[in-house]
Enzyme design. Structure first.
Site, PDB file in Angstrom:
ATOM      1  N   THR A 113     -79.165 -46.346  12.889  1.00 23.40           N
ATOM      2  CA  THR A 113     -79.265 -45.042  13.550  1.00 23.40           C
ATOM      3  C   THR A 113     -80.693 -44.754  13.986  1.00 23.40           C
ATOM      4  OG1 THR A 113     -77.411 -44.191  12.264  1.00 23.40           O
ATOM      5  CG2 THR A 113     -78.870 -42.564  13.266  1.00 23.40           C
ATOM      6  N   ASP A 135     -78.375 -47.856   0.621  1.00 22.13           N
ATOM      7  CA  ASP A 135     -79.124 -49.108   0.445  1.00 22.13           C
ATOM      8  C   ASP A 135     -80.608 -48.870   0.135  1.00 22.13           C
ATOM      9  OD1 ASP A 135     -76.717 -50.241   1.197  1.00 22.13           O
ATOM     10  OD2 ASP A 135     -77.339 -50.563   3.272  1.00 22.13           O
TER      11      ASP A 135
END
Length: 373
Positions: A113, A135
């Site tokens: 993104t 993550d």
């Protein structure tokens, strides 16, 4: 003068996104004269102008809800499937931006993104991004939204697996998300007391892992928990990957380069079941019964932790501050106990991996955890 703000959530959903939307929206309403327009389903919603006015009513009661009320998708603005083929749809998104007379577009998402938002910035749009991913691998920020919740879920899972592993004298391999960064497996492995922790940054040797498990068994500990990151890789496979990448990088013949590219694709496809293959290899080497648990999307679901609610509220509110100041082209990063704008170009195409000399690595080694090396 009222500023018009667009906002979307893209990539994988994470706990805390609604807290960030609320933090942005409430700050926009109560502290500044900002009007907020949300776009459903990420960049595809921006393309098709699937929008909603976000007011006090629509933002009420969402703080504790997981996922995102705006929905999400993994579409890429410059490579979006439209009409059965990939097309660059950024110009159409620019039209939607101007149709709503937006002064800025706020994009909440992970590494992909950040890159996609930057590509819209290159088209002349004012952009601010917020870092979210379980993550925890976005560059130039200490932590990302959603990581803390996922860390707690993975840790609780390891806690629970101890019971069955101990009762049945088994090796239990638990696969943890994290893509190609080991933060989630390492953190939950240490917190949950895993006996073996395998992360992408440290290629592992199956025989060394088996040896560590057998030593535990000989000392009277007849079970072992192996926490493996989904991106972990064996030393043998890592060597092969390095060789293929090096050959491809140095090859000048187009046909040979194409064959090497295909070989790399086949190599990566062969790595999709590495956790299962490790389990089978450990059974063979140790003679001990083994079981595997893949946590999967459960790590991204449910009520966000208090820390992620706080973090979402902080970065959402900080984004509103930056909009009021007219500071664009930045990501709202967490630095220590503060939020700080960092240039978006310093984030794009970078990944924050676990340093092999990181305190958590040293902590794991100190308490006798096997890291596979």
């Amino acid at each position: 003068m009222t500023k018009n703000v667009g906002v979307l959530t893209a990539g994988g959903d994470t706990p805390g996104l609604n807290a960030a939307l609320r933090g942005l929206g409430k700050s926009a309403m109560y502290k500044y004269d900002l009007q907020l327009v949300g776009f459903y389903d990420g960049f595809r919603g921006l393309l098709h102008d699937r929008s909603i006015l976000l007011d006090d009513s629509s933002l009420s009661g969402i703080l504790t809800i997981g996922g995102t009320i705006l929905g999400t998708s993994r579409d890429k603005p410059n490579k979006m499937e439209v009409g059965g083929k990939l097309q660059d749809m950024r110009d159409a998104m620019v039209e939607t931006y101007h149709k709503h007379h937006l002064d800025v577009l706020v994009c909440m998402g992970g590494g992909g993104t950040q890159k996609n938002a930057y590509s819209l910035m290159e088209k002349g749009l004012n952009i601010i991004t917020l870092p979210k991913t379980i993550d925890n691998d976005i560059a130039n920020t200490d932590v990302t939204l959603g990581y803390d919740t996922a860390l707690g879920i993975a840790t609780e899972a390891i806690d629970r697996l101890h019971s069955t592993a101990h009762s049945h004298h088994r090796i239990v391999v638990v696969e943890i998300m994290g893509h190609n960064a080991g933060w989630l497996a390492l953190g939950s492995g240490i917190a949950g007391g895993a006996d073996v922790i395998l992360i992408p940054e440290i290629p592992y040797d199956e025989e060394l892992i088996a040896q560590a498990i057998l030593e535990r068994s000989r000392s009277g500990k007849h079970f072992s928990i192996v926490a493996i990151s989904e991106g972990a890789i064996s030393k043998r496979a890592k060597k092969r990957e390095t060789e293929l990448l090096e050959e491809k990088r140095n090859e000048t013949d187009k046909e040979k380069k194409r064959k090497l590219k295909k070989a790399l694709e086949e190599f990566y496809a062969s790595q999709t079941n590495r956790s299962q293959e490790l389990l089978q290899e450990l059974e063979r080497l140790t003679g001990l019964e083994s079981r595997m648990t893949i946590l999967g999307y459960v790590q991204r679901g449910g009520t966000p932790s208090a820390r992620d609610r706080l973090l979402g509220s902080m970065i959402g509110g900080s984004a509103a501050d930056l909009i009021a100041e007219g500071k664009y082209g930045v990501m709202v990063a967490i630095k220590g106990q503060e939020t700080k704008p960092v240039d978006l170009e310093t984030v794009v195409d970078k990944r924050k991996l676990v340093p092999v000399d990181h305190l958590w690595i040293n902590t794991a080694r100190r308490v006798g955890t096997c890291l596979g090396d």
